[in-house]
Design a protein around this motif. Structure first.
Motif, short mmCIF file in Angstrom:
data_model
loop_
_atom_site.label_atom_id
_atom_site.label_comp_id
_atom_site.label_asym_id
_atom_site.label_seq_id
_atom_site.Cartn_x
_atom_site.Cartn_y
_atom_site.Cartn_z
N ILE A 166 -28.25 52.92 13.66
CA ILE A 166 -27.74 53.34 14.94
C ILE A 166 -27.74 54.91 14.70
O ILE A 166 -27.71 55.45 13.32
N LYS A 167 -27.88 55.62 15.77
CA LYS A 167 -27.72 56.87 15.60
C LYS A 167 -26.28 57.53 15.42
O LYS A 167 -25.42 57.16 16.66
N GLY B 176 -27.84 55.54 10.49
CA GLY B 176 -27.06 54.46 9.57
C GLY B 176 -26.33 53.39 10.42
O GLY B 176 -26.53 53.13 11.41
N PRO B 177 -25.97 52.46 9.26
CA PRO B 177 -25.51 51.24 9.86
C PRO B 177 -24.20 51.58 10.64
O PRO B 177 -23.81 52.93 10.41
N PRO B 178 -23.59 50.67 11.32
CA PRO B 178 -22.45 51.13 11.88
C PRO B 178 -21.14 51.55 10.89
O PRO B 178 -21.19 51.26 9.83
N ILE B 179 -20.50 52.22 11.49
CA ILE B 179 -19.37 53.00 10.49
C ILE B 179 -18.48 51.86 9.73
O ILE B 179 -18.11 50.91 10.28
N GLY B 180 -18.36 52.18 8.68
CA GLY B 180 -17.78 51.00 7.74
C GLY B 180 -18.70 50.04 7.18
O GLY B 180 -18.28 49.13 6.39
N GLY C 29 -32.78 63.64 0.27
CA GLY C 29 -32.05 63.01 1.09
C GLY C 29 -32.19 63.00 2.66
O GLY C 29 -31.51 62.95 3.29
N TYR C 30 -33.39 63.35 2.95
CA TYR C 30 -34.06 63.27 4.40
C TYR C 30 -35.39 62.90 4.63
O TYR C 30 -36.26 62.97 3.38
N VAL D 298 -30.33 59.99 6.37
CA VAL D 298 -29.92 58.42 6.73
C VAL D 298 -28.53 58.41 5.66
O VAL D 298 -28.81 58.77 4.28
N GLU D 299 -27.47 57.76 6.09
CA GLU D 299 -26.39 57.60 5.32
C GLU D 299 -26.13 56.05 5.23
O GLU D 299 -26.54 55.43 5.95
N ASP D 300 -25.31 55.75 3.92
CA ASP D 300 -25.02 54.52 3.69
C ASP D 300 -26.16 53.65 3.70
O ASP D 300 -26.02 52.31 4.00
N LEU D 301 -27.18 54.02 3.25
CA LEU D 301 -28.45 53.08 2.75
C LEU D 301 -28.63 52.81 1.15
O LEU D 301 -28.53 53.93 0.56
N PHE D 302 -28.75 51.89 0.95
CA PHE D 302 -28.95 51.38 -0.49
C PHE D 302 -30.58 50.73 -0.79
O PHE D 302 -30.83 49.81 0.11
N PHE D 303 -30.99 50.99 -1.76
CA PHE D 303 -32.58 50.22 -1.92
C PHE D 303 -32.49 49.54 -3.19
O PHE D 303 -31.69 49.94 -4.34
N VAL D 304 -33.18 48.38 -3.01
CA VAL D 304 -33.37 47.52 -3.91
C VAL D 304 -34.69 47.04 -4.13
O VAL D 304 -35.27 46.77 -3.00
#
Length: 120
Positions: free
Chosen positions: A8-9, A16-20, A54-55, A67-73
């Motif tokens: 979401i924007k 990022g995903p929803p807050i939290g 970071g962008y 993009v925030e709160d994003l993890f890569f596997v």
């Protein structure tokens, strides 16, 4: 665009995903992209750009997209066949784990146990 479509924007040029919450992106067969004439792998270069800076850039108006709160596997097999060697400059952003092939009796035991549990 696939990653951004699931986010979401949050504010101007920040997604990022929803807050939290956190978003986990799984990349399967990370060493499958073919190398170009100069030896680069363009999909991996886009990921490396995000890890280093970071962008990403919006292709429509060339603004930065954060993009925030994003993890890569990621997962990949040994190089060979259609799998390419992935260079260390990209791999340094990951914690690497390696698992040797299991012997045939161990594989039989693992999958037979899973099948027995699935039949219950």
């Amino acid at each position: 665009t696939v990653v951004l479509s699931k986010l979401i924007k949050r504010k101007r040029s920040v997604f990022g995903p929803p807050i939290g919450k956190h978003c986990l992106v799984f990349i399967d067969d990370m060493n499958m992209p073919a190398k170009e004439i100069y030896g680069a792998q363009p999909p991996l270069e886009l990921l490396r750009m995000y890890f280093d800076h970071g962008y990403w850039f919006d292709l429509k108006d060339m603004n930065k997209i954060f993009v925030e709160d994003l993890f890569f596997v990621a997962a990949m097999g040994p190089a060979g066949g259609s799998r390419q060697e992935v260079y260390a400059r990209f791999l340094r952003h990951f914690c690497l784990l390696s698992i040797n092939l299991f012997p045939e009796p161990s594989m039989t035991k693992i999958y037979s146990t899973l099948l027995v549990e699935a039949m219950r």
